[in-house]
Design an enzyme around this catalytic site. Structure first.
Site, PDB file in Angstrom:
ATOM      1  N   VAL A  99       2.171   1.909  -1.057  1.00  0.00           N
ATOM      2  CA  VAL A  99       1.875   0.539  -0.628  1.00  0.00           C
ATOM      3  C   VAL A  99       0.367   0.326  -0.555  1.00  0.00           C
ATOM      4  O   VAL A  99      -0.372   1.175  -0.039  1.00  0.00           O
ATOM      5  CB  VAL A  99       2.498   0.242   0.758  1.00  0.00           C
ATOM      6  CG1 VAL A  99       2.224  -1.199   1.182  1.00  0.00           C
ATOM      7  CG2 VAL A  99       4.011   0.515   0.735  1.00  0.00           C
ATOM      8  N   CYS A 100      -0.080  -0.824  -1.062  1.00  0.00           N
ATOM      9  CA  CYS A 100      -1.500  -1.168  -0.946  1.00  0.00           C
ATOM     10  C   CYS A 100      -1.665  -2.638  -0.602  1.00  0.00           C
ATOM     11  O   CYS A 100      -0.772  -3.454  -0.861  1.00  0.00           O
ATOM     12  CB  CYS A 100      -2.257  -0.837  -2.234  1.00  0.00           C
ATOM     13  SG  CYS A 100      -2.115  -2.084  -3.537  1.00  0.00           S
ATOM     14  N   CYS A 101      -2.816  -2.955  -0.014  1.00  0.00           N
ATOM     15  CA  CYS A 101      -3.254  -4.334   0.114  1.00  0.00           C
ATOM     16  C   CYS A 101      -4.686  -4.382  -0.409  1.00  0.00           C
ATOM     17  O   CYS A 101      -5.047  -3.549  -1.254  1.00  0.00           O
ATOM     18  CB  CYS A 101      -3.122  -4.855   1.547  1.00  0.00           C
ATOM     19  SG  CYS A 101      -4.089  -3.965   2.795  1.00  0.00           S
TER      20      CYS A 101
END
Length: 354
Positions: A99-101
């Site tokens: 997961v990344c932002c």
């Protein structure tokens, strides 16, 4: 409750290169994703464009704490729906998810907390998209040795490049464009996404990569300056075919293939005519009119290669060949090998064998 770990951007990108990579989720807004994306990631925002705008305005007016509070307030009602959608996309709730932002902060942390509560193990990218982008940009500044596959338009360079099981950078695939006035294949990626795709190809860490000879612009995407400079200085392999062979390849790629894929004759003719229209000034009004008439006549029988040769052969010899010769003469380079398709394939397979 499932586990949640933090991984470096380098580790995250290496995960993408594995034969079976994890499900990779980018929770940035749609607008951020459109500006730049990492190949292999899937975008499903935790804050949509309008929600992110509200949080950003709150941050400017009331500060960080108020903006965080508003973000939680806006996302809470959608928690169950978004987690369900993320897990459905990943195929199973037991799947580990990367997961990344934007910077690996509040949004990806919140998404990982939600997924962990729902039983999905997560790996959160430290520094988020911004850090992965920096790693990929570094690949473009510290380039390995390159070998350029060159040759006149219509010799099938892209086909040969894609057939070869060698370290390579497929620039036309990265740009979703064939690199000519007739090369549109649909929407093109943003410049950041284009560069990220090239960077991913270089992460495999080989000593030398094959790259097709391209102009600085591939549709709307620009080759990074460092890469283009290295291509000008790199040795070349020249793919040489007869005009009859080039006409046959061009006819197949630009007329027959689209028809086999379900496009109508009228739609194919319209796209080809648009290509001629884009180079009207270079062709001159009279030659443009003549080639347009030859194209219209040939489309009466799309399978007739001889009729299509009446517009393809002059286009290759009068427009593309002089441009190719000028480009090659302007940036002379060492020619390691020249030959037909089979001999070039054998040479490249031997030199670049993995």
């Amino acid at each position: 409750m499932a586990s949640s770990e933090i991984v470096s951007p380098q580790e995250a990108l290496q995960q993408l290169l594995q034969p079976t990579p994890p499900a990779c989720l980018d929770v940035r807004s749609e607008g951020e994703w459109a500006d730049g994306a990492i190949p292999g990631f899937h975008n499903d925002p935790i804050l949509t464009n309008p929600e992110r705008h509200l949080v950003g305005t709150c941050y400017k007016q009331q500060g960080q704490d108020a903006a965080f509070a508003l973000g939680y307030q806006l996302t809470a009602p959608h928690k169950a729906e978004r987690v369900r959608r993320w897990q459905q996309w990943a195929a199973t709730s037991a799947t580990s998810m990367l997961v990344c932002c934007w910077r690996g902060g509040a949004r990806s942390r919140l998404a990982c907390d939600w997924l962990a509560e729902a039983g999905t193990d997560t790996l959160r990218v430290r520094g988020g998209y911004k850090s992965m982008r920096a790693v990929l940009r570094e690949q473009l500044e510290q380039l390995p040795a390159l070998l350029v596959l060159s040759g006149p338009t219509g010799t099938g360079k892209t086909r040969l490049l894609r057939e070869l099981a060698v370290p390579k950078i497929d620039l036309e695939a990265a740009a979703n464009h064939r690199g000519s006035a007739f090369g549109g294949l649909g929407s093109q990626p943003s410049q950041q996404t284009f560069e990220n795709r090239i960077g991913m190809a270089l992460l495999t860490g080989h000593r030398e990569y094959l790259v097709e000879d391209e102009s600085r612009l591939i549709g709307v995407n620009q080759l990074p300056l460092t890469l283009k400079s290295r291509m000008y200085a790199a040795p070349a392999v020249l793919l040489e075919l007869s005009m009859a062979e080039r006409v046959a390849l061009t006819h197949d790629e630009y007329v027959l293939q689209p028809l086999r894929q379900g496009q109508s004759v009228a739609a194919v003719q319209q796209l080809l005519q648009a290509g001629l229209d884009r180079i009207l000034k270079r062709l001159g009004a009279l030659r443009h009119q003549q080639l347009s008439a030859a194209l219209a006549d040939a489309m009466q029988d799309p399978a007739d290669q001889d009729r299509h040769g009446r517009w393809i052969a002059p286009l290759l010899s009068e427009y593309y060949d002089p441009r190719y010769r000028h480009s090659f003469d302007s940036h002379p380079r060492e020619i390691l090998f020249r030959g037909d398709r089979a001999s070039c394939r054998d040479f490249l397979s031997g030199r670049l064998a993995i």
